[in-house]
Write an enzyme that holds these catalytic residues in place. Sequence first.
Site, PDB file in Angstrom:
ATOM      1  N   SER A  60       0.782  -1.255   0.185  1.00 57.55           N
ATOM      2  CA  SER A  60      -0.153   0.052   0.019  1.00 57.55           C
ATOM      3  C   SER A  60       1.064   1.295  -0.024  1.00 57.55           C
ATOM      4  O   SER A  60       2.052   1.243   0.434  1.00 57.55           O
ATOM      5  CB  SER A  60      -0.768   0.074   1.326  1.00 57.55           C
ATOM      6  OG  SER A  60      -1.383   1.338   1.338  1.00 57.55           O
ATOM      7  N   TYR A  66      -2.136  -1.370  10.486  1.00 59.32           N
ATOM      8  CA  TYR A  66      -1.994  -1.550   9.024  1.00 59.32           C
ATOM      9  C   TYR A  66      -0.459  -0.851   8.243  1.00 59.32           C
ATOM     10  O   TYR A  66      -0.035  -1.656   7.305  1.00 59.32           O
ATOM     11  CB  TYR A  66      -2.955  -0.850   8.279  1.00 59.32           C
ATOM     12  CG  TYR A  66      -3.268  -1.033   6.856  1.00 59.32           C
ATOM     13  CD1 TYR A  66      -3.869  -2.048   6.305  1.00 59.32           C
ATOM     14  CD2 TYR A  66      -2.786  -0.028   5.975  1.00 59.32           C
ATOM     15  CE1 TYR A  66      -4.100  -2.096   4.781  1.00 59.32           C
ATOM     16  CE2 TYR A  66      -3.079   0.032   4.696  1.00 59.32           C
ATOM     17  CZ  TYR A  66      -3.766  -1.270   4.104  1.00 59.32           C
ATOM     18  OH  TYR A  66      -3.797  -1.426   2.751  1.00 59.32           O
ATOM     19  N   ALA A  89       2.398  -0.139   9.521  1.00 56.09           N
ATOM     20  CA  ALA A  89       3.422  -0.803  10.014  1.00 56.09           C
ATOM     21  C   ALA A  89       3.571  -2.191   9.130  1.00 56.09           C
ATOM     22  O   ALA A  89       4.618  -2.606   8.877  1.00 56.09           O
ATOM     23  CB  ALA A  89       3.557  -1.006  11.116  1.00 56.09           C
ATOM     24  N   LYS A 133       2.216  -3.020   6.170  1.00 55.84           N
ATOM     25  CA  LYS A 133       2.501  -2.719   4.946  1.00 55.84           C
ATOM     26  C   LYS A 133       4.010  -2.520   4.505  1.00 55.84           C
ATOM     27  O   LYS A 133       4.547  -2.845   3.681  1.00 55.84           O
ATOM     28  CB  LYS A 133       1.531  -1.786   4.331  1.00 55.84           C
ATOM     29  CG  LYS A 133       0.026  -2.217   4.094  1.00 55.84           C
ATOM     30  CD  LYS A 133      -0.015  -3.293   3.267  1.00 55.84           C
ATOM     31  CE  LYS A 133      -1.437  -3.978   2.972  1.00 55.84           C
ATOM     32  NZ  LYS A 133      -1.704  -4.938   2.164  1.00 55.84           N
TER      33      LYS A 133
HETATM   34  N1  LIG Z   1      -8.705  -0.733  -1.860  1.00 55.64           N
HETATM   35  C1  LIG Z   1      -7.635   0.134  -1.459  1.00 55.64           C
HETATM   36  O1  LIG Z   1      -7.841   1.415  -1.507  1.00 55.64           O
HETATM   37  C2  LIG Z   1      -6.244  -0.363  -1.167  1.00 55.64           C
HETATM   38  C3  LIG Z   1      -5.121   0.368  -1.152  1.00 55.64           C
HETATM   39  C4  LIG Z   1      -3.941  -0.037  -0.731  1.00 55.64           C
HETATM   40  C5  LIG Z   1      -3.883  -1.498  -0.577  1.00 55.64           C
HETATM   41  N2  LIG Z   1      -4.841  -2.255  -0.675  1.00 55.64           N
HETATM   42  C6  LIG Z   1      -4.768  -3.604  -0.390  1.00 55.64           C
HETATM   43  O2  LIG Z   1      -5.027  -4.367  -1.403  1.00 55.64           O
HETATM   44  C7  LIG Z   1      -5.175  -5.552  -0.982  1.00 55.64           C
HETATM   45  C8  LIG Z   1      -6.675  -5.937  -1.435  1.00 55.64           C
HETATM   46  O3  LIG Z   1      -7.590  -5.109  -0.915  1.00 55.64           O
HETATM   47  P1  LIG Z   1      -8.957  -4.878  -1.667  1.00 55.64           P
HETATM   48  O4  LIG Z   1      -8.873  -3.301  -1.726  1.00 55.64           O
HETATM   49  O5  LIG Z   1      -9.424  -5.616  -2.932  1.00 55.64           O
HETATM   50  O6  LIG Z   1     -10.188  -5.190  -0.533  1.00 55.64           O
HETATM   51  P2  LIG Z   1     -11.147  -6.424  -0.226  1.00 55.64           P
HETATM   52  O7  LIG Z   1     -11.713  -6.036   1.121  1.00 55.64           O
HETATM   53  O8  LIG Z   1     -12.090  -6.325  -1.434  1.00 55.64           O
HETATM   54  O9  LIG Z   1     -10.034  -7.703  -0.386  1.00 55.64           O
HETATM   55  C9  LIG Z   1      -9.464  -8.233   0.920  1.00 55.64           C
HETATM   56  C10 LIG Z   1      -9.557  -9.455   0.748  1.00 55.64           C
HETATM   57  O10 LIG Z   1      -8.884 -10.122   1.725  1.00 55.64           O
HETATM   58  C11 LIG Z   1      -9.587 -11.289   2.351  1.00 55.64           C
HETATM   59  N3  LIG Z   1      -9.226 -11.396   3.894  1.00 55.64           N
HETATM   60  C12 LIG Z   1      -9.336 -10.550   4.802  1.00 55.64           C
HETATM   61  N4  LIG Z   1      -8.684 -11.160   5.939  1.00 55.64           N
HETATM   62  C13 LIG Z   1      -8.579 -12.444   5.774  1.00 55.64           C
HETATM   63  C14 LIG Z   1      -8.207 -13.650   6.355  1.00 55.64           C
HETATM   64  N5  LIG Z   1      -7.992 -13.267   7.648  1.00 55.64           N
HETATM   65  N6  LIG Z   1      -7.915 -14.820   5.791  1.00 55.64           N
HETATM   66  C15 LIG Z   1      -8.238 -14.916   4.165  1.00 55.64           C
HETATM   67  N7  LIG Z   1      -8.712 -13.785   3.685  1.00 55.64           N
HETATM   68  C16 LIG Z   1      -8.713 -12.767   4.385  1.00 55.64           C
HETATM   69  C17 LIG Z   1     -11.001 -10.754   2.317  1.00 55.64           C
HETATM   70  O11 LIG Z   1     -12.271 -12.025   2.580  1.00 55.64           O
HETATM   71  C18 LIG Z   1     -11.114  -9.942   0.921  1.00 55.64           C
HETATM   72  O12 LIG Z   1     -11.483 -10.834  -0.112  1.00 55.64           O
HETATM   73  C19 LIG Z   1      -5.114  -5.731   0.615  1.00 55.64           C
HETATM   74  O13 LIG Z   1      -4.072  -6.039   0.958  1.00 55.64           O
HETATM   75  C20 LIG Z   1      -5.363  -4.102   0.653  1.00 55.64           C
HETATM   76  O14 LIG Z   1      -4.494  -3.665   1.866  1.00 55.64           O
HETATM   77  C21 LIG Z   1      -6.259  -1.812  -1.126  1.00 55.64           C
END
Ligand SMILES: NC(=O)c1ccc[n+]([C@@H]2O[C@H](COP(=O)([O-])OP(=O)(O)OC[C@H]3O[C@@H](n4cnc5c(N)ncnc54)[C@H](O)[C@@H]3O)[C@@H](O)[C@H]2O)c1
Length: 252
Positions: A142, A157, A159, A161
């Site tokens: 992130s 979060y 930390a 990332k």
């Molecule tokens: N959406 C954003 O703005 C953004 C920005 C920066 C980074 N990210 C990163 O991108 C990645 C995907 O996030 P996203 O935006 O698609 O959100 P999202 O919530 O759609 O996806 C996250 C997924 O992680 C799964 N998950 C969470 N905890 C879990 C666990 N304990 N065991 C198994 N699966 C688990 C959830 O079921 C979900 O499918 C994440 O790592 C997030 O930190 C997202």
Amino acid sequence: MERGLNDKVALVTGGGSGIGRATALRLASEGARVFIIGRHADTLDAVVAEVAAAGGEASCLPVDLAATDCGEKAVDATVAWSGRLDILVNAAGTFPYTPVHELSDKDWDEALAINLSGVMRTCRAAARAMGEKGGAIVNISSTNAVMGDKVSCCSAYSAAKAGQLGLTRQFAAELGPAIRVNAVLPGPIDTPMLEGWLDDPQERSEWMARYIPLERLGRPEEIASVVAMLVSDDGGYVTGVAIPVDGGMTLV
Ligand SMILES: NC(=O)c1ccc[n+]([C@@H]2O[C@H](COP(=O)([O-])OP(=O)(O)OC[C@H]3O[C@@H](n4cnc5c(N)ncnc54)[C@H](O)[C@@H]3O)[C@@H](O)[C@H]2O)c1
């Protein structure tokens, strides 16, 4: 349609929604067989059906990535299904925010378990399975790994990332030449994770105009396309890097 990943097997964590779902669909569209894991069987099943409807091949298993045996569970199930593992994409994550004064040890431990330890465990198990045959790993970190955040109180979060970037660099150094390891740093992407974040449309558009040169949220497919490049031969000389895909947010 490009078919640059024919014969490859990919494991995508968090594949039931958002960036993980878009990545599973993209890798499958390029010919990879895709195994997805996440928390909820129903959302995983729906993505498997979407891949099949598009002519691809996928399977899934609910795995809790906060559990200490998550790496072996995920990788063993992938190899049992497909006989091999070539690609790992760590997209699962949670975005808890708590002001630092109220941050409990439990909140901290839970955030690090899924967002950092889970990533280490899946990388470790994947590296063992890939072995000398090699492969490619991408960790979805992130922009919070490299900058502070005035809107969200997300220290655990951030930390975790940032820790993913340390793992990415170190694994790249240790696992080359067989395995390449990279990270992607998404800015704000339009996925379920953003629910509750700057919900007021006026406030959100003012924030984007001020902090994002491209003045909009990213789409999950715009992360998936960079992941697809990194895990394919197009990214064959790239390892240990962290690529911002953030509309320019980290520039300003
Ligand atoms: N959406 C954003 O703005 C953004 C920005 C920066 C980074 N990210 C990163 O991108 C990645 C995907 O996030 P996203 O935006 O698609 O959100 P999202 O919530 O759609 O996806 C996250 C997924 O992680 C799964 N998950 C969470 N905890 C879990 C666990 N304990 N065991 C198994 N699966 C688990 C959830 O079921 C979900 O499918 C994440 O790592 C997030 O930190 C997202």
